[in-house]
Design an enzyme around this catalytic site. Structure first.
Site, mmCIF file in Angstrom:
data_model
loop_
_atom_site.group_PDB
_atom_site.id
_atom_site.type_symbol
_atom_site.label_atom_id
_atom_site.label_comp_id
_atom_site.label_asym_id
_atom_site.label_seq_id
_atom_site.Cartn_x
_atom_site.Cartn_y
_atom_site.Cartn_z
ATOM 1 N N PHE A 140 -25.678 22.094 47.489
ATOM 2 C CA PHE A 140 -24.432 22.467 48.170
ATOM 3 C C PHE A 140 -24.761 23.038 49.548
ATOM 4 O O PHE A 140 -25.741 23.757 49.701
ATOM 5 C CB PHE A 140 -23.725 23.578 47.386
ATOM 6 N N ASP A 184 -21.184 30.301 57.092
ATOM 7 C CA ASP A 184 -21.983 29.945 55.912
ATOM 8 C C ASP A 184 -22.923 28.784 56.270
ATOM 9 O O ASP A 184 -23.105 27.864 55.469
ATOM 10 C CB ASP A 184 -21.088 29.582 54.716
ATOM 11 N N LEU A 240 -30.859 31.228 56.863
ATOM 12 C CA LEU A 240 -31.924 30.849 57.814
ATOM 13 C C LEU A 240 -33.131 30.246 57.105
ATOM 14 O O LEU A 240 -34.039 29.737 57.754
ATOM 15 C CB LEU A 240 -32.335 32.057 58.664
HETATM 16 N N1 LIG Z 1 -22.578 27.499 50.649
HETATM 17 C C1 LIG Z 1 -23.349 26.587 50.141
HETATM 18 O O1 LIG Z 1 -22.864 25.504 49.836
HETATM 19 N N2 LIG Z 1 -24.665 26.767 49.958
HETATM 20 C C2 LIG Z 1 -25.402 27.964 50.212
HETATM 21 C C3 LIG Z 1 -25.228 28.985 49.134
HETATM 22 C C4 LIG Z 1 -23.952 29.753 49.180
HETATM 23 O O2 LIG Z 1 -23.462 30.127 50.265
HETATM 24 O O3 LIG Z 1 -23.397 30.054 48.133
HETATM 25 C C5 LIG Z 1 -26.869 27.603 50.349
HETATM 26 O O4 LIG Z 1 -27.736 28.498 50.281
HETATM 27 O O5 LIG Z 1 -27.183 26.424 50.565
HETATM 28 ZN ZN LIG Z 2 -23.835 31.270 51.758
HETATM 29 ZN ZN LIG Z 3 -22.082 31.626 48.480
#
Ligand SMILES: NC(=O)N[C@@H](CC(=O)O)C(=O)O
Ligand SMILES: [Zn+2]
Ligand SMILES: [Zn+2]
Length: 435
Positions: free
Chosen positions: A328, A310, A68
Site C-alpha cells: 500500500f 502520507d 522516508l
Molecule cells: N499509507 C500507505 O499506504 N502506506 C504506508 C503506511 C501507512 O501510512 O499506513 C507505507 O508505509 O507504505
Molecule cells: Zn503513513
Molecule cells: Zn497509516
C-alpha cells in the site's frame, strides 16, 4: 548572512495578496516590508537577493505524515532523496514515520534519523517514534528515552494498535510526558487481506473490500481512551464519513483530538480507479464519493485540522506485483500543492488562504511547532509558488525515488518554484527565478 526576497506576493490578514519584501538575517525573518513592485534590487555587499517576480510567497509547507524509508528500505527512498522530494514540493518541515527497518522504536534510531537529515541539509525532519516495539503491538517502547532522543510523538503508523489496553497505556504515558499519540486507525479483524475499499471497484474485480468500520472503530475507541487519559490524540489519514462524525462530536465535547487528511482522499474515489494498477493502492484505500465529500467538508469546517501527504514511496518492482500483492502507498510531496490548488482553489471552492493555512499555520498549531507563519522573529522557512505555471505530472521528473503515483499525466497548475529553509535556498526550479 542576509537574504532579501523581493517582489514577493504574500497573503495578508484579509487573505488578499499584497507586495512585500522579506528580509532574512541569520535564518530568521527580521522584517517584512510592504513595498510595491521593485524593478532594481538594491545591491548591498553580503546580501543575497531572490526576486520572486510577483509570485506567491508562503510560509514553508509542513507535512506531518511522511515515510522516508531509512534506515532499512533505502531502495524505496532515503532521508536525502525524500528530503529533496519534499523541498521540491515546497515543504520545509516534515515529520517521518517510524515503520523503518529497524523500526524507530529505540533512541539510537531516532538519533540516526536526525543525523542523516542534518547531513542531507535540506528540510527540517522531525522523527516520530513507535508506540510498540517493532510495531508488533505487544510491548510499549520507552517513551521517556525516545522523547529525550528527539522524537516528537508516538505512532505505529502502517498498522493499527489492536489492543485497547495497549493503546490506553500508551496514551497515559504520552500524556504524562506531554507528547501526542498519532494513530493509524485500522481494525485488522475487519480487513483480512483486502487490497481496496468495499464498493463497486472491488465487486467488479472480485476483490475483497476494506469496510469503512475498520477505520472508524479505532477512531471511536481511541476518542474514548483520549477522553479518559487526557492525551493529545491525532488521527492519521482520515478517509471515512463515520470517522469524521466521531471526530466532530469529540471536538464538540472538548476532547483533545485532531485529525489529518491526504490530498488523494480529497480528490479521488474508488470509482476513479482505472484498473488493476497498484499505483492506486494505498492505505486507507480510496473510498466512495460520499466519503470524499465528507472529507472535503470536514477540512472546510475544521473538523479535520490539517493536510498531510502520507508520502509512501515503493519501488517499481514492488508495485508491479499487482493490486492484490503490491504494498500500500503512493508518493505525495511533489504533487500535493498543485493538485489541491488546481482542484479546489482554481475552481473557486476554497480560498488560497485556506489551502495555505491547512498546510502551514494549522499543522504548526496542532503540533506546537515554531513555524508556519510569515512574521518577524519566525524561522525563515519559505516557499515560492508560481500560481500560473501549468505542467503535466511526470513521475520521471520526481526527486523522490518513488514513481508510484496515480496522478501521472495530470495537468496541474500552481507549482512551487523555490524553497527556502532557515534562510537558505535549498531547491529552486532552474526554469524559473533565473535572476
Ligand atoms: N499509507 C500507505 O499506504 N502506506 C504506508 C503506511 C501507512 O501510512 O499506513 C507505507 O508505509 O507504505
Ligand atoms: Zn503513513
Ligand atoms: Zn497509516
Amino acid at each position: 548572512m542576509r537574504l532579501v526576497v523581493m517582489n514577493a506576493k504574500i497573503l495578508n490578514e484579509q487573505g488578499e495578496q499584497e507586495f512585500a519584501q522579506i528580509v532574512i538575517e541569520n535564518g530568521v525573518i527580521s522584517n517584512i516590508e510592504k513595498t510595491g513592485p521593485i524593478e532594481q534590487p538594491v545591491a548591498e555587499e553580503g546580501t543575497q537577493v531572490i526576486d520572486a517576480g510577483g509570485r506567491l510567497v508562503t510560509p514553508g509547507f509542513i507535512d506531518m505524515h511522511v515515510h522516508l524509508r531509512e534506515p532499512g528500505y533505502e531502495h524505496k527512498e532515503t532521508i536525502e532523496s525524500g528530503s529533496r522530494s519534499a523541498a521540491k514540493g515546497g515543504f520545509t518541515t516534515i515529520a517521518c514515520m517510524p515503520n523503518t527497518r529497524p523500526v524507530t522504536d529505540n533512541p539510537d534510531t531516532v538519533r540516526y534519523v536526525k543525523q542523516k537529515a542534518e547531513e542531507a541539509g535540506l528540510v527540517n525532519v522531525l522523527p516520530y517514534a513507535a508506540i510498540t516495539k517493532s510495531e508488533l503491538g505487544r510491548e510499549l517502547t520507552d517513551f521517556a528515552a525516545l522523547k529525550e532522543a528527539g522524537a516528537i510523538g508516538f505512532t505505529d503508523d502502517g498498522v493499527g494498535v489492536q489492543s485497547a489496553q495497549m493503546m490506553k497505556d500508551a496514551m497515559r504515558q504520552a500524556a504524562a510526558l506531554g507528547m501526542p499519540v498519532i494513530a493509524h486507525c485500522e481494525d485488522n479483524s475487519l480487513v483480512e487481506g483486502a487490497p481496496v475499499a468495499e464498493g463497486e471497484f472491488a465487486r467488479k474485480h472480485g476483490l475483497k473490500g476494506i469496510p469503512n468500520e475498520s477505520e472508524a472503530i479505532h477512531v471511536g475507541r481511541d476518542i474514548l481512551l483520549a477522553e479518559a487519559t487526557g492525551v493529545h490524540y491525532h488521527v492519521c489519514h482520515v478517509s471515512t464519513e463515520q470517522s469524521i462524525r466521531l471526530i466532530r462530536q469529540a471536538k464538540q465535547l472538548g476532547i483533545n483530538v485532531t485529525a489529518e487528511v491526504c490530498p488523494h482522499h480529497l480528490v479521488l474515489s474508488e470509482e476513479d480507479i482505472p484498473g488493476l494498477d497498484a499505483n492506486w493502492k494505498m492505505n486507507p484505500p480510496l473510498r466512495s464519493r460520499r466519503d470524499v465529500e465528507a472529507c472535503i467538508a470536514a477540512l472546510e469546517d475544521g473538523t479535520i485540522d490539517i493536510i498531510v501527504t502520507d508520502h509512501a514511496p515503493h519501488s517499481e518492482e514492488e508495485k508491479a506485483k499487482g493490486m492484490q500483492l503490491a504494498p500500500f502507498g503512493i508518493v505525495g510531496f511533489e504533487t500535493a500543492f498543485p493538485l489541491l490548488y488546481t482542484k479546489f482553489v482554481a475552481t473557486g471552492r476554497w480560498s488560497l488562504e485556506m489551502l495555505v493555512q491547512r498546510m502551514t499555520a494549522d499543522p504548526a498549531r496542532v503540533f506546537g511547532l515554531e513555524a508556519g507563519r510569515l512574521v518577524p522573529g519566525a524561522p525563515a522557512d519559505l516557499t515560492i509558488v508560481d500560481l500560473e505555471a501549468e505542467r503535466t505530472v511526470d513521475p520521471e521528473d520526481f526527486a523522490s525515488k518513488g514513481r508510484n503515483t496515480p496522478f501521472a499525466g495530470w495537468k496541474l497548475k500552481g507549482w512551487p518554484v523555490a524553497t527556502i529553509v532557515r534562510g537558505r535556498l535549498v531547491w529552486n526550479d532552474e526554469r524559473e527565478l533565473t535572476r
